[in-house]
Design an enzyme around this catalytic site. Structure first.
Site, PDB file in Angstrom:
ATOM      1  NE  ARG A 119      -4.017  -2.108   1.904  1.00 31.64           N
ATOM      2  CZ  ARG A 119      -3.909  -3.190   2.674  1.00 31.64           C
ATOM      3  NH1 ARG A 119      -2.993  -3.245   3.632  1.00 31.64           N
ATOM      4  NH2 ARG A 119      -4.725  -4.199   2.512  1.00 31.64           N
ATOM      5  CE  LYS A 141      -0.761  13.662 -15.111  1.00 29.14           C
ATOM      6  NZ  LYS A 141      -1.066  14.136 -16.479  1.00 29.14           N
ATOM      7  CD  GLU A 183       6.860  15.691 -22.990  1.00 29.15           C
ATOM      8  OE1 GLU A 183       6.135  16.688 -22.809  1.00 29.15           O
ATOM      9  OE2 GLU A 183       6.417  14.524 -23.072  1.00 29.15           O
ATOM     10  CE  LYS A 225       5.052  17.342 -14.475  1.00 27.88           C
ATOM     11  NZ  LYS A 225       5.158  16.130 -15.260  1.00 27.88           N
ATOM     12  CD  GLU A 235      -4.099  16.063 -16.467  1.00 30.00           C
ATOM     13  OE1 GLU A 235      -2.954  15.607 -16.271  1.00 30.00           O
ATOM     14  OE2 GLU A 235      -4.806  15.739 -17.412  1.00 30.00           O
ATOM     15  NE  ARG A 239       0.429  16.818 -13.510  1.00 28.91           N
ATOM     16  CZ  ARG A 239       1.038  16.010 -12.661  1.00 28.91           C
ATOM     17  NH1 ARG A 239       0.724  16.071 -11.378  1.00 28.91           N
ATOM     18  NH2 ARG A 239       1.966  15.169 -13.072  1.00 28.91           N
ATOM     19  CG  ASN A 243      -2.105  16.291 -20.615  1.00 32.61           C
ATOM     20  OD1 ASN A 243      -1.131  15.615 -20.295  1.00 32.61           O
ATOM     21  ND2 ASN A 243      -3.153  16.453 -19.827  1.00 32.61           N
ATOM     22  CG  HIS A 246       1.226  14.778 -23.981  1.00 31.86           C
ATOM     23  ND1 HIS A 246       1.913  15.953 -24.234  1.00 31.86           N
ATOM     24  CD2 HIS A 246       2.058  14.029 -23.211  1.00 31.86           C
ATOM     25  CE1 HIS A 246       3.093  15.901 -23.631  1.00 31.86           C
ATOM     26  NE2 HIS A 246       3.204  14.749 -23.004  1.00 31.86           N
ATOM     27  CG  HIS A 250      -1.026   9.777 -25.205  1.00 31.15           C
ATOM     28  ND1 HIS A 250      -1.662  10.135 -24.036  1.00 31.15           N
ATOM     29  CD2 HIS A 250       0.287   9.948 -24.946  1.00 31.15           C
ATOM     30  CE1 HIS A 250      -0.773  10.503 -23.134  1.00 31.15           C
ATOM     31  NE2 HIS A 250       0.422  10.412 -23.669  1.00 31.15           N
ATOM     32  CG  HIS A 263       5.907  10.245 -24.780  1.00 30.61           C
ATOM     33  ND1 HIS A 263       4.546  10.069 -24.789  1.00 30.61           N
ATOM     34  CD2 HIS A 263       6.144  11.349 -24.029  1.00 30.61           C
ATOM     35  CE1 HIS A 263       3.972  11.019 -24.063  1.00 30.61           C
ATOM     36  NE2 HIS A 263       4.924  11.807 -23.585  1.00 30.61           N
TER      37      HIS A 263
END
Ligand code: NAD
Ligand code: GLY
Length: 361
Positions: A119, A141, A183, A225, A235, A239, A243, A246, A250, A263
């Site tokens: 956990r 993330k 990026e 960031k 997000e 935030r 993206n 992205h 993606h 990527h």
């Protein structure tokens, strides 16, 4: 060395940036509060940096390792399971630290494993690609891909520290350096016009791995960031701007098969598509659009998507994107060089038109 802070109340953490930090025990000592560490890395990074890191850590903790296969196509639940199995086989308890040594793939898998093991155990990021140093190692993330969508399984789980040794970039293949620059350029477009102008002036120094320039640019990106994550960790708002490129990107990664386009390459083509929509809508002019295209070209990045991808390919893949809300695809679109907003009303026609090659190619 530069020191930044991600301000998240009792989960705040430092980002250390500098050459040679892999050999500097003090940053690691400050981050690791338990005697047992598992380094999660991969078959490419391990021969380059694992022994050096173990040497640095061996003075104050015991170290075991998990070496994953290399590649985006291994960013899977199987690799996640491999990391958990290594932790169990080494009888790690809750008083352990998972240390990710590698690029964004290793960092995302290791962070997710740290979030799930018993956990949640401590997690430290030691990013070794430019992309991971400016983006994926900061902000918590973590996760893995699913056949039906990228990064679809994961958790928000902040590290206790991010330790960035900029010297690691010396061994990075040129194509990976360029992918990281996608990026970097993103931060200039969504947040910081001065950074964008600085990149226009210094792209050739960055490609030559000029240490001082790299440290300066990486620090600026990490500071942006850190500020974004401080304002909006989960997000719910700002935030989402990270993206940029992205949602299209993606879709490209998924369409081509994970790992075929890097990527950062997919993000670059996606950013130019988003910028084309911004130009069609009059948010930016032709000159700003051309500056965006030229900067990506200067970084040896693609500025148009794969030729075999249609608007319908994009739309059907983007409907699986995590950013879809109430059935509407959410697009980050620049509103100038230095700012962006999220729009949900982009039409099929606009997507179609954004696919074309920019005129100055
Ligand atoms: P990567 O982790 O696959 O690394 C790229 C390649 O470089 C790999 O082959 C790797 O083994 C190799 N490598 C790493 N460091 C090296 C070094 N110093 N010298 C030589 N080779 C080295 O790819 P990446 O671009 O670092 O990360 C991309 C991943 O990051 C994607 O899965 C993306 O989804 C994820 N990502 C996550 C976030 C986030 O916020 N968590 C943000 C952006 C991207
Ligand atoms: N790379 C996107 C984010 O961290 O939110």
């Amino acid at each position: 060395m530069k020191l930044l802070n991600v301000d998240l109340a009792d989960r705040s953490y430092p980002i250390s940036i500098g050459g040679g930090l892999l050999d500097d025990a003090s940053s690691f000592k400050a981050a690791i509060r338990h005697p047992r560490v598992i380094v999660v890395t991969n078959t490419t990074v391990a021969p380059l940096y694992l022994e050096r890191l173990k040497n640095t850590l061996s003075g104050f903790c015991s170290v075991c390792q998990c070496i994953l296969p290399d590649g985006e196509k291994y960013k899977t639940l199987d690799s996640f399971n491999q990391a958990l199995t290594a932790m169990l086989e080494n009888s790690l308890g809750r008083d352990s630290t998972v240390l990710a040594l590698g690029g964004g793939v290793v960092g995302d898998i290791a962070g997710f494993a740290a979030s799930a093991y018993q956990r949640g155990v401590d997690f430290v990021q030691v990013p070794t690609t430019l992309l991971a140093q400016v983006d994926s190692s900061v902000g918590g993330k973590t996760g893995v891909n699913h056949r039906l969508g990228k990064n679809m399984i994961g958790a928000f789980y902040q590290p206790r520290a991010v330790i960035i040794d900029t010297d690691c970039l010396q061994t990075l293949p040129a194509r990976e350096l360029s992918a990281g620059l996608a990026e970097v350029i993103k931060y200039g477009i969504i947040w910081d016009a001065d950074l964008f102008a600085c990149l226009e002036a210094s792209m050739s120094d960055l490609l030559k791995l000029d240490g001082e320039k790299l440290e300066q640019v990486i620090s600026r990106c990490c500071a942006i960031k850190a500020e974004v994550v401080h304002q909006d960790e989960r997000e719910g708002g700002v935030r989402a701007l990270l993206n940029l490129g992205h949602t299209f990107g993606h879709a490209i990664e998924n369409h081509m098969g994970y790992g075929v386009w890097l990527h950062g390459e997919a993000v670059a083509a996606g950013t130019v598509m988003a910028s084309a929509i911004a130009r069609m809508r009059g948010h930016i002019g032709q000159e700003e659009f051309q500056r965006i295209v030229r900067l990506h070209q200067a970084a040896s990045l693609p500025v148009s998507p794969p030729e075999n991808m249609t608007a319908d390919d994009f739309l059907s893949l983007m409907r699986h994107d995590k950013k879809v809300k109430a059935g509407a695809i959410r697009y980050v679109i620049p509103t100038s060089i230095g700012s962006a907003e999220v729009f949900s009303d982009v039409t099929r026609d606009e997507v179609e038109q954004s696919i074309g090659k920019p005129e100055n190619e």
